[in-house]
Design an enzyme around this catalytic site. Structure first.
Site, mmCIF file in Angstrom:
data_model
loop_
_atom_site.group_PDB
_atom_site.id
_atom_site.type_symbol
_atom_site.label_atom_id
_atom_site.label_comp_id
_atom_site.label_asym_id
_atom_site.label_seq_id
_atom_site.Cartn_x
_atom_site.Cartn_y
_atom_site.Cartn_z
ATOM 1 N N SER A 114 0.841 -1.190 0.000
ATOM 2 C CA SER A 114 0.000 0.000 0.000
ATOM 3 C C SER A 114 0.886 1.254 0.000
ATOM 4 O O SER A 114 1.708 1.411 -0.896
ATOM 5 C CB SER A 114 -0.965 -0.051 1.196
ATOM 6 O OG SER A 114 -2.042 0.831 1.024
ATOM 7 N N ASP B 250 -8.528 -7.209 -4.561
ATOM 8 C CA ASP B 250 -8.292 -5.832 -4.104
ATOM 9 C C ASP B 250 -9.196 -4.869 -4.881
ATOM 10 O O ASP B 250 -9.114 -4.774 -6.108
ATOM 11 C CB ASP B 250 -6.823 -5.479 -4.336
ATOM 12 C CG ASP B 250 -6.383 -4.214 -3.609
ATOM 13 O OD1 ASP B 250 -7.243 -3.387 -3.250
ATOM 14 O OD2 ASP B 250 -5.161 -4.057 -3.413
ATOM 15 N N HIS C 112 -7.755 -5.794 -0.214
ATOM 16 C CA HIS C 112 -6.489 -5.074 -0.081
ATOM 17 C C HIS C 112 -5.708 -5.498 1.163
ATOM 18 O O HIS C 112 -4.473 -5.614 1.133
ATOM 19 C CB HIS C 112 -6.782 -3.568 -0.038
ATOM 20 C CG HIS C 112 -5.568 -2.706 0.023
ATOM 21 N ND1 HIS C 112 -4.659 -2.629 -1.001
ATOM 22 C CD2 HIS C 112 -5.104 -1.871 0.996
ATOM 23 C CE1 HIS C 112 -3.686 -1.791 -0.690
ATOM 24 N NE2 HIS C 112 -3.936 -1.314 0.527
#
Length: 350
Positions: free
Chosen positions: A134, A289, A318
């Protein structure tokens, strides 16, 4: 245990903000070898801390995918994080008060430049691997602009740039937080922070961190036994919001979401863009995701000069990069051995 290092020089952001001898907080495991080139930089996500073993523990340690018997594993606090020494909650030396709303915006590139200076100060002369998921994946990708210093990068669950969809999720979170009267333009008393706004922002975010399938499997249309008028899915979001409000700072949250929005790996000081990132890259995507869909990792891997695409198969969305440790380890081990290790990796100092 976390440590801190204060730089000997001032640091200037891309936007021209100057910080006098900033301090960087970090966690470290393992030892530098004789060549000081066996560092593995683990980059944390939005609300993660530089104690990487707290959220990636199964991947870090003796014999693990990030083997601390071979590597010096270090995780540096992102500028803006409340777990570090440089954030809206830090003291501005010019005023003697918290930075608050005056905390300068840091881009992904600013953050990695600052971390490079911190590694220099720690005596690191080479990075075997930069890895993260991320926000941490954005940092890892940016580390690829340091060939000769960095041997390989592994950006996880991130794309070429922060697209409009992801920017929209961040803005929805910020607006939820700003709607709390306690926000006070970001200059609130830390003793009375905008807890409700931060909790609402986190509830919004959790919808992007998981997948519809995960919500359906875990919650369905079940009601809470002690409150038949409250759906289990709603209770879960309330719980996650309150949990974050107990441990995080609202101004730091806003600052870090702006760093996320700055991500654009096609932006280059030269003309190369992604072509400048010539080191081997393991690009890892998650098939469920919804925040950074797998198509974004496919596009990133296709655009980089030397990239391998790995896919985590998971219903968790995610957040799978914080859950599917076995799959991540299976992807990492052989790839790191091929691309990150060096002959001096074994020569640890005594």
């Amino acid at each position: 245990m976390l440590q801190s290092i204060t730089l000997d020089a001032s640091f200037v952001t891309d936007a021209g903000a100057t910080l006098d001898r900033p301090t960087v907080t970090y966690g470290a495991w393992g030892r530098l070898n004789d060549g000081a080139d066996n560092a593995v930089v683990v980059c944390h996500a939005l609300t993660g801390s530089p104690d990487a073993t707290d959220w990636w523990g199964p991947l870090i340690g003796p014999g693990c995918a990030l083997d601390t018997d071979r590597y010096f594993v270090v995780c540096l606090s992102a500028p803006g994080s409340p777990y570090g020494a440089l954030s809206p909650r830090a003291t501005d030396p010019a005023t003697g008060r918290d930075y608050g709303s005056t905390f300068p915006r840091f881009t992904v590139r600013d953050s990695v430049r600052l971390h490079r200076a911190a590694l220099d100060a720690l005596g690191v002369r080479g990075v075997a691997l930069a890895i993260g998921g991320s926000l941490g994946g954005m940092f890892a990708l940016e580390w690829g602009r340091y060939p000769g210093f960095v041997r390989a990068v592994a950006p996880v669950a991130v794309g070429v740039r922060h697209e409009a969809w992801a920017i929209g999720w961040n803005e929805a979170q910020r607006q939820a937080l700003f709607a709390d009267a306690a926000w006070a333009g970001g200059d609130y008393d830390p003793a009375t922070p905008p807890r409700a706004g931060l909790a609402a922002a986190r509830a919004v975010a959790m919808l992007s961190y998981r997948s519809p399938a995960a919500f359906a499997e875990r919650h369905g249309r079940r009601a809470m036994p002690d409150d038949p008028g409250l759906f289990a899915a709603a209770s879960y979001l309330r719980y996650q919001g309150a949990k974050l409000a107990d441990r995080f700072d609202a101004a730091c949250y806003v600052a870090l979401t702006h760093t996320l929005d700055s991500h654009d790996a096609t932006r280059s000081e030269g003309d190369g863009g992604l072509a400048d990132i010539t080191v081997p890259a393991l690009v890892v995507g998650i098939d469920s995701d919804v925040l950074y869909p797998l198509a974004e990792q496919e596009a990133l891997a296709a655009a980089l000069p030397d990239a391998t695409l790995g896919v985590v198969r998971s219903p968790y969305g995610h957040d799978a990069f914080l859950i599917e440790f076995d799959q991540l380890g299976t992807l990492l081990r052989p790839w790191v051995e091929r691309h990150a290790a060096s002959p001096s990796t074994e020569a640890l100092t005594s």
